[in-house]
Design a protein around this motif. Structure first.
Motif, PDB file in Angstrom:
ATOM      1  N   SER A  54     -32.160  12.485  18.589  1.00  0.00           N
ATOM      2  CA  SER A  54     -33.125  11.840  19.236  1.00  0.00           C
ATOM      3  C   SER A  54     -34.754  12.563  19.124  1.00  0.00           C
ATOM      4  O   SER A  54     -35.850  11.840  19.289  1.00  0.00           O
ATOM      5  CB  SER A  54     -32.927  11.742  21.005  1.00  0.00           C
ATOM      6  N   GLY A  55     -34.664  13.661  19.104  1.00  0.00           N
ATOM      7  CA  GLY A  55     -35.895  14.512  19.036  1.00  0.00           C
ATOM      8  C   GLY A  55     -36.574  14.606  17.394  1.00  0.00           C
ATOM      9  O   GLY A  55     -37.660  15.030  17.321  1.00  0.00           O
ATOM     10  N   GLY A  56     -35.544  14.237  16.553  1.00  0.00           N
ATOM     11  CA  GLY A  56     -35.977  14.431  15.220  1.00  0.00           C
ATOM     12  C   GLY A  56     -35.676  15.881  14.592  1.00  0.00           C
ATOM     13  O   GLY A  56     -36.089  15.848  13.419  1.00  0.00           O
ATOM     14  N   GLY A  57     -35.348  16.736  15.210  1.00  0.00           N
ATOM     15  CA  GLY A  57     -34.850  18.093  15.021  1.00  0.00           C
ATOM     16  C   GLY A  57     -33.845  18.257  13.940  1.00  0.00           C
ATOM     17  O   GLY A  57     -33.663  19.019  13.254  1.00  0.00           O
ATOM     18  N   ARG A  58     -32.758  17.398  13.952  1.00  0.00           N
ATOM     19  CA  ARG A  58     -31.670  17.362  13.041  1.00  0.00           C
ATOM     20  C   ARG A  58     -31.501  16.155  12.551  1.00  0.00           C
ATOM     21  O   ARG A  58     -31.485  15.048  12.944  1.00  0.00           O
ATOM     22  CB  ARG A  58     -30.346  17.802  14.130  1.00  0.00           C
ATOM     23  N   THR A  59     -31.212  16.186  11.294  1.00  0.00           N
ATOM     24  CA  THR A  59     -30.805  15.293  10.401  1.00  0.00           C
ATOM     25  C   THR A  59     -29.725  15.588   9.451  1.00  0.00           C
ATOM     26  O   THR A  59     -29.643  16.669   8.991  1.00  0.00           O
ATOM     27  CB  THR A  59     -32.146  14.934   9.477  1.00  0.00           C
ATOM     28  N   ASP A  60     -28.986  14.277   9.078  1.00  0.00           N
ATOM     29  CA  ASP A  60     -27.839  14.583   8.125  1.00  0.00           C
ATOM     30  C   ASP A  60     -27.854  13.379   7.143  1.00  0.00           C
ATOM     31  O   ASP A  60     -28.268  12.459   7.712  1.00  0.00           O
ATOM     32  CB  ASP A  60     -26.706  14.783   9.061  1.00  0.00           C
ATOM     33  N   TYR A  61     -27.365  13.773   5.752  1.00  0.00           N
ATOM     34  CA  TYR A  61     -27.309  12.771   4.940  1.00  0.00           C
ATOM     35  C   TYR A  61     -26.123  12.796   3.860  1.00  0.00           C
ATOM     36  O   TYR A  61     -25.365  13.586   4.036  1.00  0.00           O
ATOM     37  CB  TYR A  61     -28.407  13.221   3.677  1.00  0.00           C
ATOM     38  N   ALA A  62     -25.605  11.596   3.652  1.00  0.00           N
ATOM     39  CA  ALA A  62     -24.591  11.390   2.701  1.00  0.00           C
ATOM     40  C   ALA A  62     -24.883  12.128   1.252  1.00  0.00           C
ATOM     41  O   ALA A  62     -26.182  12.228   1.197  1.00  0.00           O
ATOM     42  CB  ALA A  62     -24.222   9.866   2.316  1.00  0.00           C
ATOM     43  N   ASP A  63     -23.811  12.554   0.853  1.00  0.00           N
ATOM     44  CA  ASP A  63     -24.108  13.406  -0.391  1.00  0.00           C
ATOM     45  C   ASP A  63     -24.497  12.623  -1.399  1.00  0.00           C
ATOM     46  O   ASP A  63     -25.544  12.849  -2.117  1.00  0.00           O
ATOM     47  CB  ASP A  63     -22.643  13.690  -1.021  1.00  0.00           C
ATOM     48  N   SER A  64     -24.487  11.258  -1.356  1.00  0.00           N
ATOM     49  CA  SER A  64     -25.150  10.566  -2.356  1.00  0.00           C
ATOM     50  C   SER A  64     -26.584  10.117  -2.412  1.00  0.00           C
ATOM     51  O   SER A  64     -27.056   9.905  -3.408  1.00  0.00           O
ATOM     52  CB  SER A  64     -24.346   9.109  -2.246  1.00  0.00           C
ATOM     53  N   VAL A  65     -27.239  10.640  -1.302  1.00  0.00           N
ATOM     54  CA  VAL A  65     -28.724  10.425  -1.207  1.00  0.00           C
ATOM     55  C   VAL A  65     -29.296  11.868  -0.897  1.00  0.00           C
ATOM     56  O   VAL A  65     -30.449  11.789  -0.713  1.00  0.00           O
ATOM     57  CB  VAL A  65     -28.763   9.487  -0.126  1.00  0.00           C
ATOM     58  N   LYS A  66     -28.608  12.697  -0.660  1.00  0.00           N
ATOM     59  CA  LYS A  66     -29.121  14.078  -0.160  1.00  0.00           C
ATOM     60  C   LYS A  66     -30.148  14.658  -1.349  1.00  0.00           C
ATOM     61  O   LYS A  66     -29.926  14.535  -2.440  1.00  0.00           O
ATOM     62  CB  LYS A  66     -28.187  15.001  -0.044  1.00  0.00           C
ATOM     63  N   GLY A  67     -31.381  15.195  -0.920  1.00  0.00           N
ATOM     64  CA  GLY A  67     -32.216  15.337  -1.770  1.00  0.00           C
ATOM     65  C   GLY A  67     -33.414  14.347  -2.187  1.00  0.00           C
ATOM     66  O   GLY A  67     -34.268  14.487  -2.647  1.00  0.00           O
ATOM     67  N   ARG A  68     -32.875  12.941  -2.042  1.00  0.00           N
ATOM     68  CA  ARG A  68     -33.731  12.020  -2.452  1.00  0.00           C
ATOM     69  C   ARG A  68     -34.158  11.091  -1.185  1.00  0.00           C
ATOM     70  O   ARG A  68     -35.357  10.562  -1.381  1.00  0.00           O
ATOM     71  CB  ARG A  68     -32.810  11.052  -3.190  1.00  0.00           C
ATOM     72  N   PHE A  69     -33.483  11.001   0.049  1.00  0.00           N
ATOM     73  CA  PHE A  69     -33.820  10.199   0.944  1.00  0.00           C
ATOM     74  C   PHE A  69     -34.348  11.055   2.102  1.00  0.00           C
ATOM     75  O   PHE A  69     -33.513  12.243   2.201  1.00  0.00           O
ATOM     76  CB  PHE A  69     -32.868   9.337   1.392  1.00  0.00           C
ATOM     77  N   THR A  70     -35.030  10.552   3.053  1.00  0.00           N
ATOM     78  CA  THR A  70     -35.473  11.156   3.939  1.00  0.00           C
ATOM     79  C   THR A  70     -35.721  10.345   5.471  1.00  0.00           C
ATOM     80  O   THR A  70     -36.350   9.346   5.230  1.00  0.00           O
ATOM     81  CB  THR A  70     -36.783  11.696   4.088  1.00  0.00           C
ATOM     82  N   ILE A  71     -34.870  10.839   6.489  1.00  0.00           N
ATOM     83  CA  ILE A  71     -34.946   9.974   7.795  1.00  0.00           C
ATOM     84  C   ILE A  71     -35.978  10.388   8.601  1.00  0.00           C
ATOM     85  O   ILE A  71     -35.670  11.734   8.499  1.00  0.00           O
ATOM     86  CB  ILE A  71     -33.514   9.894   8.216  1.00  0.00           C
ATOM     87  N   SER A  72     -36.586   9.741   9.274  1.00  0.00           N
ATOM     88  CA  SER A  72     -37.793  10.350  10.296  1.00  0.00           C
ATOM     89  C   SER A  72     -37.867   9.300  11.198  1.00  0.00           C
ATOM     90  O   SER A  72     -37.275   7.875  11.119  1.00  0.00           O
ATOM     91  CB  SER A  72     -38.989  10.709   9.747  1.00  0.00           C
ATOM     92  N   ARG A  73     -38.559   9.533  12.280  1.00  0.00           N
ATOM     93  CA  ARG A  73     -38.818   8.787  13.481  1.00  0.00           C
ATOM     94  C   ARG A  73     -40.069   9.081  14.129  1.00  0.00           C
ATOM     95  O   ARG A  73     -40.671  10.268  14.140  1.00  0.00           O
ATOM     96  CB  ARG A  73     -37.552   8.743  14.670  1.00  0.00           C
TER      97      ARG A  73
END
Length: 117
Positions: A54-73
């Motif tokens: 909820s605060g944006g401090g923790r993010t996780d990614y699928a291995d298929s997109v890790k290093g290429r995609f960035t989630i933010s809010r």
């Protein structure tokens, strides 16, 4: 009424970048974990792509997109984002914004991303 409205999809060449946005209303966005999922053409299952707390401090990614995609809010704007770099043909899918970290509670209508030469 809960609304999640995705935008920013399109047709691009491999190696390109896109930024998806998800405008939300009808629930407490700032208190909600959020995520992105995608559904590839011809497939019934949704692939979880990324999650953010909820605060944006923790993010996780699928291995298929890790290093290429960035989630933010942006909690002030009730908006979720997904920055996608170095897009590949296998990223072609309809991308969905979801409330919930991995298990969706609400889901938007999706925005289509097509990556082809």
């Amino acid at each position: 009424q809960v609304q999640l409205v995705e935008s920013g999809g399109g047709s691009v060449q491999p190696g390109s970048s896109l930024r998806l946005s998800c405008a939300t209303s009808g629930f407490t966005f700032s208190g909600s974990q959020m995520s992105w999922a995608r559904q590839a053409p011809g497939k019934e299952e949704y692939e979880w792509v990324a999650g953010i707390d909820s605060g944006g401090g923790r993010t996780d990614y699928a291995d298929s997109v890790k290093g290429r995609f960035t989630i933010s809010r942006d909690n002030a704007k009730n908006t979720l984002y997904l920055r996608m770099n170095s897009l590949k043909p296998e990223d072609t899918a309809v991308y969905y914004c979801q409330s919930g970290y991995r298990v969706p509670i609400f889901r938007g209508q999706g925005t289509r991303v097509t990556v082809s030469p």
